[in-house]
Design an enzyme around this catalytic site. Structure first.
Site, PDB file in Angstrom:
ATOM      1  N   PRO A 166     -58.505  22.675  26.984  1.00 20.38           N
ATOM      2  CA  PRO A 166     -59.271  21.413  27.019  1.00 20.38           C
ATOM      3  C   PRO A 166     -58.379  20.210  26.716  1.00 20.38           C
ATOM      4  CG  PRO A 166     -60.281  23.042  25.549  1.00 20.38           C
ATOM      5  CD  PRO A 166     -58.943  23.564  25.935  1.00 20.38           C
ATOM      6  N   GLU A 167     -58.544  19.158  27.509  1.00 19.23           N
ATOM      7  CA  GLU A 167     -57.803  17.914  27.309  1.00 19.23           C
ATOM      8  C   GLU A 167     -58.815  16.820  26.972  1.00 19.23           C
ATOM      9  OE1 GLU A 167     -54.950  17.323  30.501  1.00 19.23           O
ATOM     10  OE2 GLU A 167     -54.952  19.457  30.942  1.00 19.23           O
ATOM     11  N   ARG A 179     -59.105  33.323  22.231  1.00 16.20           N
ATOM     12  CA  ARG A 179     -57.691  33.423  21.866  1.00 16.20           C
ATOM     13  C   ARG A 179     -57.437  33.118  20.392  1.00 16.20           C
ATOM     14  NH1 ARG A 179     -54.219  32.880  26.422  1.00 16.20           N
ATOM     15  NH2 ARG A 179     -52.505  33.135  24.945  1.00 16.20           N
ATOM     16  N   ARG A 220     -35.640   7.486  26.738  1.00 15.28           N
ATOM     17  CA  ARG A 220     -36.006   8.914  26.734  1.00 15.28           C
ATOM     18  C   ARG A 220     -35.497   9.591  27.999  1.00 15.28           C
ATOM     19  NH1 ARG A 220     -39.276  10.333  22.628  1.00 15.28           N
ATOM     20  NH2 ARG A 220     -39.953   8.510  21.450  1.00 15.28           N
TER      21      ARG A 220
END
Ligand SMILES: [Zn+2]
Length: 287
Positions: free
Chosen positions: A2-3, A110, A153
């Site tokens: 899930p995001e 899980r 970055r």
């Protein structure tokens, strides 16, 4: 996994059902959920308290109880929160009993999901500080801010988007969808993005998340809404999990790569490969 749109879908569905209710009992069936705290400590803090608000920060659901007691729930890979789930529901790890006779269950095959406690505003700030960055649906997310965060970055822009400490809530699905919408290759070093690309990406992240929210989240494996129904966004993916299928813009076959250690989907035409080819650019077959 899930995001942001999936977690926010849960929050929006649950908030009207649970806000204002008192938790009469919290039963932790799996003590791993509250580690490093003992389940009794978490149950004691929550039991008998009224839930003032159900909030979200990044991928965390924040159960904000009276007296500044916060229970911070993370679904991780397979966690779901079900309202009045059937009692025989498997993988139940936690049950909240509410004072109106309804129940909330945390189910999680899980078992990576967590429930952590933060009591008082300083503890809450200390909890979120090292874990979550800016909220992508806030006006704060602009191309200018993205450029500032990405400056210097060398990691890929895909890894940058997945880093919860930069932008909170974006995971593998929405990173792929946003990069496609912004026409940016996922292996491009984050620090190499132009101002224009950062503007496009800020808008694309928001658009991808809002599309996911509108569809009630994406169900690939385990995600369920609190009433047990599936999200629908998986039927609207532009590139994610669509290897070999035509790009919705140019009909070129979508390709699967590995970026930031994750299966990543791109249109090779709409998202040109960065000029300096990364040695990590590995095409792989299948979906
Ligand atoms: Zn294309």
């Amino acid at each position: 996994m899930p995001e942001l749109p999936e977690v926010e879908t849960i929050r929006r569905a649950l908030a009207p059902l649970v806000e204002g209710r008192v938790v009469t009992a919290l039963t932790v069936h799996d003590p791993r959920w509250t580690q490093p705290l003992h389940p009794a400590e978490v149950a004691d803090a929550v039991t008998g308290r009224r839930l003032d608000q159900l909030l979200r920060r990044g991928k965390y659901l924040q159960f904000a109880f009276e007296d500044d007691v916060n229970l911070l729930v993370h679904l991780r890979m397979t966690g779901t929160l079900l309202y009045d789930a059937p009692t025989e529901r498997p993988y139940r790890r936690v049950t909240f009993m509410l004072d109106d006779g309804h129940a909330l269950a945390f189910c999680d095959p899980r078992r990576f999901g967590t429930g952590e406690l933060a009591v008082g505003a300083p503890a809450l700030a200390a909890f979120y500080g090292p874990r979550v960055g800016i909220e992508p649906l806030d006006d704060a997310l602009t191309g200018r801010l993205l450029k500032l965060l990405a400056r210097g970055r060398r990691a890929s822009v895909k890894a940058f988007l997945l880093d919860q400490r930069q932008i909170a809530g974006v995971g593998n699905i929405y990173a792929d969808e946003a990069l496609f919408r912004a026409r940016i290759h996922p292996l491009r070093p984050a620090g190499s993005l132009t101002g224009r690309q950062c503007d496009a990406l800020a808008g694309a992240v928001r658009d991808a998340l809002e599309a996911g929210l509108k569809a009630g989240g994406a169900t690939i494996d385990d995600f369920r809404r609190p009433d047990g129904t599936y999200g629908a966004f998986q039927d609207e993916f532009l590139v994610h999990r669509r290897a070999g299928k035509p790009c919705p813009e140019c009909a070129t076959a979508i390709v699967k790569l590995v970026a930031a250690g994750r299966g990543t989907y791109v249109c090779p035409r709409c998202q040109p490969v960065p000029r300096v080819r990364s040695p990590r650019l590995k095409p792989c077959s299948g979906i």
